[in-house]
Write an enzyme that holds these catalytic residues in place. Structure first.
Site, PDB file in Angstrom:
ATOM      1  CG  HIS A 166      -1.855  -1.165   1.234  1.00  0.00           C
ATOM      2  ND1 HIS A 166      -2.206  -1.858   2.374  1.00  0.00           N
ATOM      3  CD2 HIS A 166      -2.523  -1.764   0.207  1.00  0.00           C
ATOM      4  CE1 HIS A 166      -3.056  -2.819   2.046  1.00  0.00           C
ATOM      5  NE2 HIS A 166      -3.262  -2.790   0.742  1.00  0.00           N
ATOM      6  CD  GLU A 169      -0.818   0.897   4.362  1.00  0.00           C
ATOM      7  OE1 GLU A 169      -2.047   0.827   4.236  1.00  0.00           O
ATOM      8  OE2 GLU A 169      -0.088  -0.115   4.437  1.00  0.00           O
ATOM      9  CG  HIS A 259       0.678  -3.315   5.479  1.00  0.00           C
ATOM     10  ND1 HIS A 259      -0.187  -3.092   4.439  1.00  0.00           N
ATOM     11  CD2 HIS A 259       1.293  -4.500   5.212  1.00  0.00           C
ATOM     12  CE1 HIS A 259      -0.114  -4.100   3.575  1.00  0.00           C
ATOM     13  NE2 HIS A 259       0.777  -4.968   4.018  1.00  0.00           N
ATOM     14  CD  GLU A 335      -1.448  -2.837   9.289  1.00  0.00           C
ATOM     15  OE1 GLU A 335      -1.222  -1.634   9.023  1.00  0.00           O
ATOM     16  OE2 GLU A 335      -1.925  -3.644   8.471  1.00  0.00           O
TER      17      GLU A 335
HETATM   18 ZN    ZN Z   1      -1.625  -1.578   4.323  1.00  0.00          ZN
END
Ligand code: ZN
Length: 376
Positions: A166, A169, A259, A335
């Site tokens: 992504h 990010e 992420h 994350e």
């Molecule tokens: Zn992500």
């Protein structure tokens, strides 16, 4: 005059009303129009002013929960990024900032440019035992770079670390910069030991097209790469196809997919509960790593995170689940936040590139400890 531009690497903003007392802006949606949240633009001509700008389409962004408690990032030199007073009200993201230079850049998080990516590759490949390989080409014709750390040898365990599926990010590539500093520093004992014992395959940016275009979540074809791992295609997701094919050749023993999460203000891991092949033994390896990391750093925690999938309900189109199921690997999604960690706030910078890099150091030190401790 006040001038606004996004005509640069990962720029994203549309100007609706160029009024310095009330600058009205909108985020341009990603290809496919399903997603948007990443913004990155420059304002000039506001020196000495109390500049007020607002993003009028904030409510419709991919993660509305990302806005409450969020403070926008700003920089005068594009090296140091600090936070500016930000409110989410009436469906708009509203910033007021006393500007002290001719140009100021604003972004959702400290950007990580493709130029900086090239420098990361250049610096890393000079280190002993590091090889660069192009896994394939993106739809815009960019190379998909993989660094391999540690010479091939019998019995070395294949580890994979991915970042920026992504593209918005950017925390993930700052994390990679920290990780590669550990792994390429001849004086770093953790890096030395990991190089000796493992073979690490590292893709610092899985989505360079989306990065360049200023997307939050998708590539040039509008595809969310982390929903393509079950059936990647050359037309929609050549990035995932290239990585997964290479993984099929190397095997995977341990994998981390890095992420950022818009809403949750802390760092956490997500595992692979719910994969068809789930066993306690495979699952406990992941929980063991998570416990080691939790003990090592206050910037990681296990209280907040995603809901675990029920047995058999894992989404195999996501990297972590697919890799855990396909290879029997210990796999995880890391994350990091956009917001500041409320348990350990840093009002000037919030969660920052520096903290991403430091967390990477702890993640690798935790990996070494994980290798040294037996399964429970
Ligand atoms: Zn992500």
């Amino acid at each position: 005059m006040v001038h606004v531009t996004d005509r640069f690497d990962s720029g994203n903003i549309e100007v609706l009303e160029q009024n310095p007392e009330d600058l009205q802006l909108a985020i341009r949606p990603d290809e496919g129009a399903e997603h948007y949240q990443w913004f990155h633009f420059r304002v000039t001509g506001a020196r000495g002013r109390r500049l007020a700008w607002r993003i009028t389409n904030a409510k419709g962004a991919s993660y509305e929960g990302g806005w409450p408690g969020y403070q926008a990032c700003a920089s005068y030199d594009r090296e140091h990024w600090f936070r500016v007073p930000t409110r989410y009200e009436d469906g708009e993201l509203r910033v007021t900032h006393q500007v002290t230079a001719d140009a100021v850049w604003y972004a959702y998080f400290a950007p990580y440019s493709l130029e900086r990516h090239q420098r990361l590759i250049g610096r890393s490949q000079g280190a002993e035992g590091v090889r660069l390989e192009v896994l394939g080409e993106t739809l815009d014709g960019r190379p998909l770079d993989m660094l391999t750390v540690g010479e091939p040898a019998e019995g070395k365990r294949p580890f994979w670390i991915l970042a920026r599926q992504h593209p918005g990010e950017t925390q993930a590539e700052w994390w990679m910069e920290g990780a590669l500093e550990v792994l390429t520093d001849p004086a770093d004992s953790v890096g030395r030991e990991l190089r000796k014992r493992c073979r690490l395959h590292i893709v610092p940016n899985c989505n360079p097209d989306g990065s360049k275009r200023g997307n939050l979540r998708v590539n040039a074809a509008g595809t969310n790469l982390n929903r393509e791992w079950a059936e990647p295609t050359a037309e929609k997701s050549p990035e995932v196809l290239a990585i997964r094919n290479r993984m099929d050749e190397t095997g995977v023993d341990f994998a981390m997919d890095v992420h950022g999460d818009e809403a949750i203000p802390v760092s956490f891991l997500a595992g692979y509960e719910g994969i068809p092949g789930w066993t306690e033994e495979q699952g406990n390896r992941y929980y063991r790593y998570e416990a080691i990391l939790d003990r090592r750093t206050p910037d990681f925690q296990t209280e907040q995170g995603y809901t675990k999938a029920a047995p058999g309900k894992a989404n195999l189109s996501m990297s972590t689940n697919q890799v855990a199921e396909r290879f029997g690997a210990t796999a995880m999604t890391l994350e990091m936040p956009y917001k500041d960690n409320p348990a350990s706030p840093e009002p000037e910078q919030g969660w920052s590139p520096e903290r991403c890099k430091l967390l990477a150091r702890d993640c690798l030190a935790a990996l070494l400890e994980y290798l040294d401790t037996p399964d429970a």
